[in-house]
Design a protein around this motif. Sequence first.
Motif, PDB file in Angstrom:
ATOM      1  N   ASP A   1       0.832  -1.209   0.000  1.00  0.00           N
ATOM      2  CA  ASP A   1       0.000   0.000   0.000  1.00  0.00           C
ATOM      3  C   ASP A   1       0.865   1.256   0.000  1.00  0.00           C
ATOM      4  O   ASP A   1       0.564   2.234   0.671  1.00  0.00           O
ATOM      5  CB  ASP A   1      -0.952   0.010   1.199  1.00  0.00           C
ATOM      6  CG  ASP A   1      -0.221  -0.090   2.529  1.00  0.00           C
ATOM      7  OD1 ASP A   1       1.027  -0.240   2.515  1.00  0.00           O
ATOM      8  OD2 ASP A   1      -0.882  -0.007   3.582  1.00  0.00           O
ATOM      9  N   ALA A   2       1.967   1.191  -0.743  1.00  0.00           N
ATOM     10  CA  ALA A   2       2.847   2.357  -0.838  1.00  0.00           C
ATOM     11  C   ALA A   2       2.128   3.500  -1.550  1.00  0.00           C
ATOM     12  O   ALA A   2       1.298   3.272  -2.433  1.00  0.00           O
ATOM     13  CB  ALA A   2       4.119   1.988  -1.591  1.00  0.00           C
TER      14      ALA A   2
ATOM     15  N   ALA B   1      12.529  -1.221  -2.523  1.00  0.00           N
ATOM     16  CA  ALA B   1      12.281  -0.197  -1.504  1.00  0.00           C
ATOM     17  C   ALA B   1      10.944  -0.414  -0.813  1.00  0.00           C
ATOM     18  O   ALA B   1      10.828  -0.253   0.410  1.00  0.00           O
ATOM     19  CB  ALA B   1      12.328   1.191  -2.151  1.00  0.00           C
ATOM     20  N   ILE B   2       9.917  -0.784  -1.568  1.00  0.00           N
ATOM     21  CA  ILE B   2       8.593  -1.021  -0.984  1.00  0.00           C
ATOM     22  C   ILE B   2       8.635  -2.226  -0.050  1.00  0.00           C
ATOM     23  O   ILE B   2       8.030  -2.216   1.031  1.00  0.00           O
ATOM     24  CB  ILE B   2       7.542  -1.212  -2.101  1.00  0.00           C
ATOM     25  CG1 ILE B   2       7.300   0.124  -2.819  1.00  0.00           C
ATOM     26  CG2 ILE B   2       6.229  -1.758  -1.549  1.00  0.00           C
ATOM     27  CD1 ILE B   2       6.449   0.015  -4.065  1.00  0.00           C
ATOM     28  N   ASN B   3       9.365  -3.267  -0.446  1.00  0.00           N
ATOM     29  CA  ASN B   3       9.462  -4.459   0.402  1.00  0.00           C
ATOM     30  C   ASN B   3      10.210  -4.169   1.701  1.00  0.00           C
ATOM     31  O   ASN B   3       9.874  -4.736   2.749  1.00  0.00           O
ATOM     32  CB  ASN B   3      10.160  -5.592  -0.356  1.00  0.00           C
ATOM     33  CG  ASN B   3       9.201  -6.389  -1.219  1.00  0.00           C
ATOM     34  OD1 ASN B   3       8.277  -7.022  -0.709  1.00  0.00           O
ATOM     35  ND2 ASN B   3       9.388  -6.354  -2.525  1.00  0.00           N
ATOM     36  N   TRP B   4      11.225  -3.319   1.622  1.00  0.00           N
ATOM     37  CA  TRP B   4      12.015  -3.029   2.811  1.00  0.00           C
ATOM     38  C   TRP B   4      11.366  -1.982   3.718  1.00  0.00           C
ATOM     39  O   TRP B   4      11.699  -1.889   4.899  1.00  0.00           O
ATOM     40  CB  TRP B   4      13.415  -2.546   2.416  1.00  0.00           C
ATOM     41  CG  TRP B   4      14.328  -3.630   1.946  1.00  0.00           C
ATOM     42  CD1 TRP B   4      14.753  -3.865   0.680  1.00  0.00           C
ATOM     43  CD2 TRP B   4      14.926  -4.655   2.742  1.00  0.00           C
ATOM     44  NE1 TRP B   4      15.565  -4.970   0.610  1.00  0.00           N
ATOM     45  CE2 TRP B   4      15.696  -5.480   1.878  1.00  0.00           C
ATOM     46  CE3 TRP B   4      14.886  -4.962   4.097  1.00  0.00           C
ATOM     47  CZ2 TRP B   4      16.423  -6.575   2.331  1.00  0.00           C
ATOM     48  CZ3 TRP B   4      15.608  -6.069   4.553  1.00  0.00           C
ATOM     49  CH2 TRP B   4      16.362  -6.850   3.669  1.00  0.00           C
ATOM     50  N   SER B   5      10.442  -1.204   3.173  1.00  0.00           N
ATOM     51  CA  SER B   5       9.870  -0.091   3.933  1.00  0.00           C
ATOM     52  C   SER B   5       8.668  -0.526   4.773  1.00  0.00           C
ATOM     53  O   SER B   5       7.902  -1.406   4.389  1.00  0.00           O
ATOM     54  CB  SER B   5       9.439   1.017   2.972  1.00  0.00           C
ATOM     55  OG  SER B   5       8.842   2.075   3.687  1.00  0.00           O
ATOM     56  N   GLU B   6       8.514   0.110   5.920  1.00  0.00           N
ATOM     57  CA  GLU B   6       7.334  -0.103   6.761  1.00  0.00           C
ATOM     58  C   GLU B   6       6.388   1.088   6.681  1.00  0.00           C
ATOM     59  O   GLU B   6       5.350   1.117   7.346  1.00  0.00           O
ATOM     60  CB  GLU B   6       7.760  -0.321   8.219  1.00  0.00           C
ATOM     61  CG  GLU B   6       8.604  -1.585   8.422  1.00  0.00           C
ATOM     62  CD  GLU B   6       9.026  -1.781   9.858  1.00  0.00           C
ATOM     63  OE1 GLU B   6       8.695  -0.906  10.697  1.00  0.00           O
ATOM     64  OE2 GLU B   6       9.676  -2.794  10.156  1.00  0.00           O
TER      65      GLU B   6
ATOM     66  N   ILE C   1       7.906   5.997   0.760  1.00  0.00           N
ATOM     67  CA  ILE C   1       9.092   5.143   0.640  1.00  0.00           C
ATOM     68  C   ILE C   1      10.390   5.951   0.599  1.00  0.00           C
ATOM     69  O   ILE C   1      10.478   6.966  -0.097  1.00  0.00           O
ATOM     70  CB  ILE C   1       8.984   4.284  -0.639  1.00  0.00           C
ATOM     71  CG1 ILE C   1       7.655   3.529  -0.665  1.00  0.00           C
ATOM     72  CG2 ILE C   1      10.151   3.322  -0.737  1.00  0.00           C
ATOM     73  CD1 ILE C   1       7.405   2.657   0.527  1.00  0.00           C
ATOM     74  N   ASP C   2      11.374   5.440   1.337  1.00  0.00           N
ATOM     75  CA  ASP C   2      12.712   6.034   1.319  1.00  0.00           C
ATOM     76  C   ASP C   2      13.651   5.027   0.655  1.00  0.00           C
ATOM     77  O   ASP C   2      13.949   3.973   1.222  1.00  0.00           O
ATOM     78  CB  ASP C   2      13.180   6.337   2.739  1.00  0.00           C
ATOM     79  CG  ASP C   2      14.485   7.138   2.761  1.00  0.00           C
ATOM     80  OD1 ASP C   2      15.162   7.212   1.702  1.00  0.00           O
ATOM     81  OD2 ASP C   2      14.834   7.690   3.814  1.00  0.00           O
TER      82      ASP C   2
END
Length: 444
Positions: free
Chosen positions: A331-332, A362-367, A371-372
Amino acid sequence: MNNETRLKLVIDNPFEGIMAIDEKGIVFFVNAFFLEILNSSEQAVVGRPVWDVVPNCRLYETVGQGYSIWGETLKIHAKELLVARFPLKVGGQVVGAMVKTLFPDQTVAKEIVHKLAQPAKTSFQQSLCTCRDIIGETVPMLYVKKLARRASRTSSTLLITGESGTGKEIIAQAIHTRSVRREAPFITVNCGAIPENLLETELFGYVDGAFTGAKKGGKPGKFELANGGTILLDEIGDMPLYMQVKLLRVLQEREVWRVGATSPTKLDVRVMASTNTDLKQLAKDKKFREDLYYRLNVLEINLPPLRDRIADLPLLIEALICRINSKIGADAKAITPASLDILKSYNWPGNVRELENLLEQAINWSEDAIIDVRKIPMKPWELEAVSPALQADQPFRNVVEQTERDLIISALQKTNGNKAMAARMLNIQRSVLYKKLERMNIAY
């Protein structure tokens, strides 16, 4: 016509048999279709125990069980029927049961089961890209869109050129879905991914008994499968010279010869080809047939690399985030301003494909929904910054190749040498990775 007459028409339809019993197993209703199956009259059936009417019917068991059974076979005389039986309830209390035929006969049942077992046939354009998927408002992309609209009005052979990852197949699909062939097949063949000894049968098919192990009845090739529609010959520059001769004949004669055939098959196929190599230079080097090059290059669309349209980045990022969300259930929403600045300063040797790969990481790593990209483990812009190949006095091709080499080595290190995982991380096919390892002389 009153409601009672309408109800009788519904119940006594000529396609569905119905019989009902009370809680004691006595038949209290049977419709005309079921009476025809029984070859009996209503007076001879109603009021009798169901086990006398249909000895092998398990309908009375349903009264005691209290649940439905679907897809059971019931044999009446010499006829087999697919039926369902279910309880009749009033206020949660079982007061009887009913049996109904699901199909008029077994022939119809088998036909429907066969249809359900086949892959769903949807219109071809549903899974293909359209002109809306051509993202970009910079001058180079507006020109590409203009050429794509013009190319969709004709069936002339089209050559799509551009670096790897620029979206050549998207353009091909968009042109197809805008053309008069939109309802017909769109078939893609990766000329570099199919082993040379299989390429001819993949493209042109074979007849029964053409060689040992040939499928009984033969098999159509990709050109036949695309008949009436479009075939895209991806990475056409990797096609072996002997196959180029055969392809040239197909383009000239508009017919194919299956391997082992004694007569050709006529075709109505629009041919598109795509490549990330300079075919004209390959032709000069005698690595690609010059006559085939001119046959393919009737129309040409050249896709600009991402570094030449950096202003399109915000639009591309927005579209790719939506695609990735749908793909992995994320849901980025967007990327941070700092991330956008980083991405704008990067050279993008892998073009839009690399951008999509990076955003998915980036989406997979971000919570967070914003996104960063600085949080991903492998940061290609840092490799670019420290690479000695980026010295200003080196040719640009060396810069790109060194960056690509660093990315491949980094991926292999992170996957402990697992080439399949490394290929997925780099968002390229495993066969492509093997070729790059060989070309760059990377031993891993």
